[in-house]
Scaffold this motif. Sequence first.
Motif, PDB file in Angstrom:
ATOM      1  N   SER A  51       0.842  -1.191   0.000  1.00 41.23           N
ATOM      2  CA  SER A  51       0.000   0.000   0.000  1.00 41.23           C
ATOM      3  C   SER A  51       0.883   1.249   0.000  1.00 41.23           C
ATOM      4  O   SER A  51       1.953   1.246   0.613  1.00 41.23           O
ATOM      5  CB  SER A  51      -0.878   0.020   1.248  1.00 41.23           C
ATOM      6  N   PRO A  52       0.424   2.315  -0.670  1.00 45.05           N
ATOM      7  CA  PRO A  52       1.256   3.527  -0.757  1.00 45.05           C
ATOM      8  C   PRO A  52       1.513   4.179   0.600  1.00 45.05           C
ATOM      9  O   PRO A  52       2.550   4.792   0.797  1.00 45.05           O
ATOM     10  CB  PRO A  52       0.442   4.454  -1.668  1.00 45.05           C
ATOM     11  N   HIS A  53       0.578   4.023   1.548  1.00 41.05           N
ATOM     12  CA  HIS A  53       0.763   4.701   2.818  1.00 41.05           C
ATOM     13  C   HIS A  53       1.468   3.848   3.871  1.00 41.05           C
ATOM     14  O   HIS A  53       1.491   4.180   5.038  1.00 41.05           O
ATOM     15  CB  HIS A  53      -0.587   5.199   3.362  1.00 41.05           C
ATOM     16  N   THR A  54       2.014   2.700   3.464  1.00 42.02           N
ATOM     17  CA  THR A  54       2.770   1.886   4.413  1.00 42.02           C
ATOM     18  C   THR A  54       4.081   2.597   4.740  1.00 42.02           C
ATOM     19  O   THR A  54       4.785   3.030   3.829  1.00 42.02           O
ATOM     20  CB  THR A  54       3.086   0.517   3.805  1.00 42.02           C
ATOM     21  N   PRO A  55       4.419   2.732   6.014  1.00 37.88           N
ATOM     22  CA  PRO A  55       5.669   3.414   6.349  1.00 37.88           C
ATOM     23  C   PRO A  55       6.866   2.659   5.788  1.00 37.88           C
ATOM     24  O   PRO A  55       6.831   1.423   5.696  1.00 37.88           O
ATOM     25  CB  PRO A  55       5.679   3.399   7.887  1.00 37.88           C
ATOM     26  N   PRO A  56       7.906   3.379   5.410  1.00 35.98           N
ATOM     27  CA  PRO A  56       9.115   2.706   4.916  1.00 35.98           C
ATOM     28  C   PRO A  56       9.786   1.946   6.053  1.00 35.98           C
ATOM     29  O   PRO A  56       9.420   2.111   7.212  1.00 35.98           O
ATOM     30  CB  PRO A  56       9.985   3.861   4.423  1.00 35.98           C
ATOM     31  N   GLN A 101       7.183  -2.914   5.561  1.00 39.48           N
ATOM     32  CA  GLN A 101       7.075  -3.234   4.140  1.00 39.48           C
ATOM     33  C   GLN A 101       6.888  -4.746   3.925  1.00 39.48           C
ATOM     34  O   GLN A 101       6.039  -5.177   3.157  1.00 39.48           O
ATOM     35  CB  GLN A 101       8.336  -2.764   3.400  1.00 39.48           C
ATOM     36  N   THR A 102       7.697  -5.516   4.622  1.00 41.01           N
ATOM     37  CA  THR A 102       7.608  -6.974   4.467  1.00 41.01           C
ATOM     38  C   THR A 102       6.236  -7.484   4.900  1.00 41.01           C
ATOM     39  O   THR A 102       5.592  -8.271   4.194  1.00 41.01           O
ATOM     40  CB  THR A 102       8.689  -7.667   5.316  1.00 41.01           C
ATOM     41  N   LEU A 103       5.782  -7.028   6.056  1.00 37.43           N
ATOM     42  CA  LEU A 103       4.493  -7.503   6.560  1.00 37.43           C
ATOM     43  C   LEU A 103       3.363  -7.118   5.611  1.00 37.43           C
ATOM     44  O   LEU A 103       2.456  -7.917   5.338  1.00 37.43           O
ATOM     45  CB  LEU A 103       4.234  -6.948   7.959  1.00 37.43           C
ATOM     46  N   ASP A 104       3.438  -5.894   5.090  1.00 41.65           N
ATOM     47  CA  ASP A 104       2.386  -5.456   4.183  1.00 41.65           C
ATOM     48  C   ASP A 104       2.406  -6.273   2.886  1.00 41.65           C
ATOM     49  O   ASP A 104       1.364  -6.638   2.342  1.00 41.65           O
ATOM     50  CB  ASP A 104       2.553  -3.962   3.875  1.00 41.65           C
TER      51      ASP A 104
END
Lengths: 356, 340
Positions: free
Chosen positions: A205-210, A215-218
């Motif tokens: 998702s674009p709003h996932t924090p870096p 990132q991996t979980l998303d």
Amino acid sequence: MTRDPSLVAEPDGPATNPTNASTDDGGRRPGGGDGFVRYLLSKLGGAAISLFMVVLSAFFLFRILGGDPVDALTRDVPTTPAERAALREQLGLDQPLSLQFLHYLQGVLTGDLGESYQYQQPVTTLIGERLGATVLLTGTALVVAASLGLWIGARAGWRQGSRFDKVQVGLSLTLWSAPTFWLGMIIIMVFARYLGLFPINGMVSPHTPPGFWPQTLDTLHHLVLPVLTMASVIYAQYVLVMRSSVLDEKGGDYLVTARAKGLRDDMVRRRHAVPNALLPTVTLVFLQLGGVVGGAILTETVFSWPGLGLLAYQALKIPDLPLLQGTFLFFSSAVILANTAADLVYRFLDPRVRHA
Amino acid sequence: MSKRSPSPVLSARGLEVDFRVRGGRRARAVDGVNLDLAPGEILALAGESGCGKTTLARTLLGLVRPSAGQVEYAGRPLAYSTGALKSYRRAVQLVLQDPTGALNPRHTVYEAVAEGLRIHGISDNERDRVAEALARCGLRPPERFFLAYPHELSGGQRQRVVIAGALVLEPKVIIADEPVASLDASVRGEILALLLRLREEFGLAALVVTHDLGLAWSIADRLAVMYLGRIVESGPTEQVLTNPRHPYTQALVSVLPDSPVDRSIILSGEPPDVTRIPAGCRFHPRCHELASGAAEQAGVAEACRRTPLPVLGTDPTDGAPAVACHLHAARLTPTADSPK
């Protein structure tokens, strides 16, 4: 895929040569390792010929398909005929077909697959960028489907006619018959829209924090539904092939021997029947290793998964000829390589094939 | 019941085995069998295909559970719990007809022979035990065969490996189901000689299932002839073969070379079907004595068609053959209609 028995006639037997050592009539005399070299060369030669045919057809196939890339690329912008001619010239489409073909051949041989019309990037770069996503999706789906399918299939075959067997076979056939895109949409409707458990599309998702963990979980969260879709469809083949393979082995006298020696029934299955029944599935696993890369097209399109399949689908709409050629070459080579690998691996796994 | 001098190592008491076949009918593959196997004895079980001899062998091994009756090992009924079966299977081993199928094609000779040891948790001197078993079976030097796969061996060698795999557990009894039927004639003699030698050296008892009376003649001490799930005649091999009393045995013997029966009797009528066992004597639809009127003259024809025969007991002490035949009984005691 057939194995040519004439090419595998010479076994590379074990170091001992038991035939000479007994009082009985002579058996088969193991030959040298020279048979294997011939076998290897014939398989590699076959693969090379297939690859060459793929290279040829990749060029012509998508030109026969029709559609004018220039039309598609300028669809949303008003253009003058002069601008269109300039674009056509820039893409090299004004040249005669024979010249285009020569350029293409030259490119393929030097590892240059051209530049994508729509992305204006080298095709090899695009494939490289998208490969990871496809491998993640198909690899996960393949592992899930194969391990579950082989396990279920072995049990179903061992207890042929039981309720477990009937339920599993019915389920497999249903899943197998279901079109991938349809199944994908149903899965989206149920798990993403109504239950809201998983995201509908994309990989992150674009709003996932870096940062690595978010990132991996998303990504994993996004991965669940496409893997479920893909695995459901290929799962059936493993169940059915493993089941029939176990059925073939089940009549074997060596199982009676093992049982008569006192081996428990489930151990007879695990130690004797399943290892031998796994052999035919090796080919299937390898075939799909190649095929699944291409088979991801439908799943990736339904879930907008940014992999090679989606890339190919988007290229097809233009048609983005260099990108189409590139992905087509890539998918086909994967199948050919996997086939060749299956043949070679099989030979090492099954002592019988060596003397066939 | 009188026992022969050494008490039997393996016996069947009133054994019955039913199978359900398609259409819900029941097939009785084994229909009341009494059998004794003495230590060191070789007993041949002969009969046509489909007479139930293989089912009987598998029931004796505990691979098939009888519907009635029991298997006794060393005088004690066989229990079908996992543990009891496992220890039983150390003592009673199986050798199958086709050594190619009986060996796992992906296991080496060493693995095939050592499997029994591993199943029974015998881990000391595994290598030596395997080597010894192979050597006993004539595969010398055994080390050369360790890493060979079955497809690299000849048929005779494979059967030797199968026998070695059975012997490695030092069993008391070997049950061999057509052990040489799939082998070349030249190799047959060697495998049979091997069985005889093992009996000689280790006191191994063997039940050899065969359709070949010549084989029974060469190795068996006693012979039991089976027809449609029952033993119809049994006794010392020589007596049964030189002086067959049951019409079915006579027919089997009559087609052998140098047969003591003066004319060859070709069996007619329908082949036996275990789902439809005839009333009276089960052999009567094909019996030449009944067809020729000999049974009529002796006044037993009606009994042949109607009166069921009693199940044969184990062999009497005097060593005389036991025969399940109305005509034979009538000839022994001419006055009685249907004795015993």
